[in-house]
Design an enzyme around this catalytic site. Structure first.
Site, PDB file in Angstrom:
ATOM      1  N   GLY A  10       3.005   5.817  -2.987  1.00  0.00           N
ATOM      2  CA  GLY A  10       4.109   6.584  -3.533  1.00  0.00           C
ATOM      3  C   GLY A  10       3.983   6.781  -5.032  1.00  0.00           C
ATOM      4  O   GLY A  10       4.252   7.867  -5.561  1.00  0.00           O
ATOM      5  N   VAL A  64       0.834  -1.201   0.000  1.00  0.00           N
ATOM      6  CA  VAL A  64       0.000   0.000   0.000  1.00  0.00           C
ATOM      7  C   VAL A  64       0.867   1.249   0.000  1.00  0.00           C
ATOM      8  O   VAL A  64       0.581   2.223  -0.698  1.00  0.00           O
ATOM      9  CB  VAL A  64      -0.967  -0.001   1.203  1.00  0.00           C
ATOM     10  N   ASP A  65       1.952   1.230   0.753  1.00  0.00           N
ATOM     11  CA  ASP A  65       2.878   2.356   0.750  1.00  0.00           C
ATOM     12  C   ASP A  65       3.480   2.573  -0.636  1.00  0.00           C
ATOM     13  O   ASP A  65       3.604   3.710  -1.112  1.00  0.00           O
ATOM     14  CB  ASP A  65       4.009   2.120   1.758  1.00  0.00           C
ATOM     15  N   VAL A  66       3.881   1.490  -1.286  1.00  0.00           N
ATOM     16  CA  VAL A  66       4.478   1.615  -2.619  1.00  0.00           C
ATOM     17  C   VAL A  66       3.458   2.182  -3.599  1.00  0.00           C
ATOM     18  O   VAL A  66       3.759   3.094  -4.386  1.00  0.00           O
ATOM     19  CB  VAL A  66       4.999   0.254  -3.109  1.00  0.00           C
TER      20      VAL A  66
END
Length: 369
Positions: free
Chosen positions: A174, A169-171
């Site tokens: 980003g 989810v972070d990737v």
């Protein structure tokens, strides 16, 4: 060195951990000057997220998203350092931050404050749950995978929810932030106007659930766990072989006929239970039992060679080392050496013919400028 697509663009990066730093590293790869603001003494949390560590004792997690940056250590509780930060953002084209909503405003570094210093600034905020009622919720990837529905469709069976093996989810957040920033840059090139770019991890995840989310929104279907199976395509999953599993991704009826023939069961392609994808999905259990029996006759390498030769998408379940070796055999050059002699890095996956990405420096030492 060939100029990068973003040469001359200055980024002041207040983000930490993964989503923001991933976006700003990509900007740096494209040629932008990225100034990473870190806390004195400790720096970004991920500097200490180990093991593993590189030969200099820095966590490889930090290294994964912080090349092509300079590090400036500032204590944002110190008015003098806040003024230094204001001086930096006054010369920035792009500002990126992923503090909890409202934090930058309390520091006098929110969008309105920075916009007053530079009218054409592009200011990107990444939050966990938006700037409204979810403003105070902590945006950690594991929590997002849980509350955002991803774990409910990832796992082998009900009662065994499973997170994805990386902070996906972070990737994704980003990458969404990066696309918003680049869109804002294109708008600024046309009009001279800057703007605010906002995204949040929950909205990114819901969008990234794609067909699973659309099935719910458009048809009221709440998806569940199917292990490695696909809810709408069959056979599209892993199968055991005589030695280790293999993935088979049959995407259309022509591929299924080729798959059946490769298994020595060409008549399956004419069987009304299996001749079309909707029929195969409806009769998945019967079909998979038949396939499983055939696949266990030989090993994964045999089936990979046979199916690939027949034009059927298939592949063994590689570990990470095997995956990098596979990429190298394909000539993809998935790793790159850093010019400053630091630990090697995973290569940027984007190739630009006129303005190639560059690797000017490895991840910076804390406060190294």
């Amino acid at each position: 060195m060939t100029p990068g697509a973003l040469d001359g663009i200055v980024v002041v990066d207040f983000s930490r951990v993964l989503a923001g730093p991933y976006a700003t590293m990509m900007l740096g790869d494209f040629g932008a000057e990225v100034i990473k603001i870190e806390r004195p003494q400790t720096g970004d949390d991920t500097r200490h997220w180990g093991p593993p560590y590189d030969s200099d004792g820095v966590a490889t997690y930090y290294n994964s998203v912080n090349r092509n940056k300079r590090s400036v250590a500032l204590d944002l509780t110190d008015p003098a350092d806040v003024q230094r930060a204001r001086d930096l953002v006054s010369g920035a084209d792009i500002v990126v931050e992923n503090f909890r909503a409202g934090t930058m405003e309390k520091l006098g570094l929110g969008y309105d404050d920075v916009h007053a210093l530079r009218r054409d600034v592009i200011y990107c905020s990444i939050t966990g749950f938006g700037r409204g009622q979810g403003a105070d919720l902590p945006g950690y990837d594991l929590l997002l995978q849980a509350v955002g529905g991803l774990m409910s469709v990832t796992g082998t069976e009900p009662g065994d929810p499973t997170k994805v093996g990386v902070a996906l989810v972070d990737v994704l957040a980003g990458l969404h932030a990066l696309s918003g920033i680049l869109a804002a840059l294109a708008h600024r090139d046309r009009t001279g106007e800057g703007q605010r770019v906002d995204t949040n991890l929950l909205s990114v995840l819901l969008s990234s659930l794609v067909n699973q989310a659309s099935g719910y929104v458009g048809a009221g279907v709440v998806p569940g766990m199917m292990g490695n199976r696909h809810p709408s395509v069959a056979p599209y999953q892993t199968f055991d072989t005589a030695d280790r599993p293999i993935a088979v991704a049959v995407g259309n009826d022509k591929q299924f006929r080729a798959f059946a023939a490769a298994l020595g069961q060409a008549d399956w392609g004419e069987d009304p239970r299996f001749a079309t994808n909707p029929a195969r999905v409806q009769n998945r259990e019967v079909l998979c039992a038949l396939i499983d029996s055939e696949m266990r006759r030989c090993g994964a390498d045999h089936w990979y060679a046979e199916l690939t030769a027949a034009g059927v998408p298939a592949g063994p379940i590689n570990d990470v080392a095997e995956a990098f070796a596979f990429a190298e055999r394909l000539g993809l050059h998935a790793t790159v050496a850093m010019p400053d002699g630091g630990a090697p890095q995973v290569a940027n996956p984007i190739t630009l013919s006129a303005t190639p990405v560059s690797y000017r420096s490895g991840p910076p030492r804390l406060g190294g400028g």
